[in-house]
Scaffold this active site. Structure first.
Site, PDB file in Angstrom:
ATOM      1  CD  GLN A   1      -1.172  -0.546   3.672  1.00 55.80           C
ATOM      2  OE1 GLN A   1      -1.297   0.236   4.619  1.00 55.80           O
ATOM      3  NE2 GLN A   1      -1.830  -1.694   3.596  1.00 55.80           N
TER       4      GLN A   1
ATOM      5  CG  HIS B   1      -0.501   5.570   3.828  1.00 60.10           C
ATOM      6  ND1 HIS B   1      -1.572   4.712   3.695  1.00 60.10           N
ATOM      7  CD2 HIS B   1       0.344   4.969   4.698  1.00 60.10           C
ATOM      8  CE1 HIS B   1      -1.377   3.647   4.458  1.00 60.10           C
ATOM      9  NE2 HIS B   1      -0.217   3.782   5.072  1.00 60.10           N
TER      10      HIS B   1
ATOM     11  NE  ARG C   1      -6.404  -3.487   0.521  1.00 61.15           N
ATOM     12  CZ  ARG C   1      -7.707  -3.278   0.702  1.00 61.15           C
ATOM     13  NH1 ARG C   1      -8.552  -3.470  -0.289  1.00 61.15           N
ATOM     14  NH2 ARG C   1      -8.162  -2.875   1.867  1.00 61.15           N
TER      15      ARG C   1
ATOM     16  CD  GLU D   1       2.011   3.960   8.044  1.00 60.65           C
ATOM     17  OE1 GLU D   1       0.848   4.161   8.409  1.00 60.65           O
ATOM     18  OE2 GLU D   1       2.343   2.980   7.348  1.00 60.65           O
TER      19      GLU D   1
ATOM     20  CG  HIS E   1       4.149   1.123   3.659  1.00 55.40           C
ATOM     21  ND1 HIS E   1       3.640   2.266   3.071  1.00 55.40           N
ATOM     22  CD2 HIS E   1       3.243   0.768   4.610  1.00 55.40           C
ATOM     23  CE1 HIS E   1       2.495   2.587   3.653  1.00 55.40           C
ATOM     24  NE2 HIS E   1       2.230   1.693   4.576  1.00 55.40           N
TER      25      HIS E   1
END
Length: 314
Positions: free
Chosen positions: A94, A96, A191, A114, A171
């Protein structure tokens, strides 16, 4: 004034298992529980305050109704989300979006940068971190041709490792990994590849290739973690990252140590051992799996015990 102890929220995932129960004693809802949203004000799973005058309130409502507890911030939403992830199977590959893209394409949602602290993992474990494409055209071609082994980069991991994962980074956590994740408060994931797995109804899970291609950083940029270690009498403080989105530390306590309240508020998660927080004559027990917030204006406090905590703030 008391620390704010939080009741976690649990999420069933196709790749989840039972490690959250086995390692932390949580009452997980199913045998496929993948995520513990430990400190969350996100509308998809807000934590509930367990103690004190605000017991029963959700963290998102507390943020709105009592901004003084957080230093009267300017932001409309609580900016961070702390999770523990049980990757019993490989997660989907995936990526982001950043804040600017998410604001336009995801109804004002925050982007999602993150980071991961590897609590535990199986021997010789690895994860997917980045890709080998040198251009968007090459990225698209290898995706379309299904050349995933050629495209995706794998790195070896071990307990105690830390990884900073900026938005735009392809990642995936892999089988046999238990991770504490600190992230922006976002639930947006694009995804890219899911190993052609099917859900309980026999359906392939949705992919989000168009958006994923738009937001992926090409070529991949490695982020190297260079932890800074501060040895004190009864505590070792490791600074993992200090970024525009969050700062993250590990406190390894082996005795009693005092801490100034140097940030508007602090997020604390106990990942090993037990102890107590001492403040103005009160003692608050801490055990593995406890999550809490030290509010603004709390002042100096002490920790006593033998435990490890992951600590963060904006």
């Amino acid at each position: 004034m008391q620390p704010l102890f939080l009741q976690p929220v649990f999420k069933e995932r196709i790749w989840g298992g039972t490690a959250l129960k086995e390692e932390f004693g949580y009452a997980i809802p199913t045998e496929h529980t993948g995520e513990c949203w430990a400190i969350s004000a996100h509308p998809n799973g807000p934590s509930v305050i367990e103690n004190g005058p605000f017991a029963g309130m959700t963290l998102d409502n507390l943020w709105k109704e009592h901004p003084e507890l957080f230093g009267n911030p300017s932001g409309e939403v609580f900016p961070l989300l702390t999770k523990i992830l049980d990757a019993n199977m490989d997660l989907s590959v995936q990526v982001h979006p950043d804040d600017a893209y998410a604001k336009v394409h995801e109804n004002g949602e925050l982007g999602k940068t993150e980071c991961w602290y590897i609590i535990d993992c199986k021997e010789d474990a690895d994860m997917i971190f980045g890709h080998n494409a040198l251009s968007k055209e090459e990225l698209v071609a290898q995706m379309n041709d299904g050349k995933w082994n050629q495209l995706l980069r794998r790195v070896k991991i071990k307990p105690g490792d830390f990884f900073y994962v900026p938005s735009g980074t392809i990642h995936a956590l892999c089988e046999g990994t238990l991770v504490l994740e600190t992230q922006q408060s976002s639930d947006t994931t694009y995804r890219v590849y899911d190993y052609d797995r099917k859900d309980a109804e026999g359906n392939l899970r949705d992919l989000h290739l168009e958006k994923a291609i738009e937001v992926t950083t090409v070529p991949h940029k490695d982020t190297v973690s260079s932890p800074r270690v501060d040895e004190r009498a009864d505590v070792t403080i490791t600074t993992f990252v200090e970024s525009d989105f969050f700062s993250v530390y590990k406190w390894d306590l082996h005795g009693k140590a005092s801490f100034p309240a140097h940030e508007p508020y602090l997020l604390l998660s106990v990942i090993k051992g037990d102890g107590a927080l001492l403040h103005e004559g009160e003692r608050f027990g801490l055990k593995k799996g406890t999550h809490l917030i030290i509010p603004a204006g709390f002042g100096e406090f002490e920790l006593d015990g033998n435990c490890e905590l992951i600590v963060s703030h904006t």
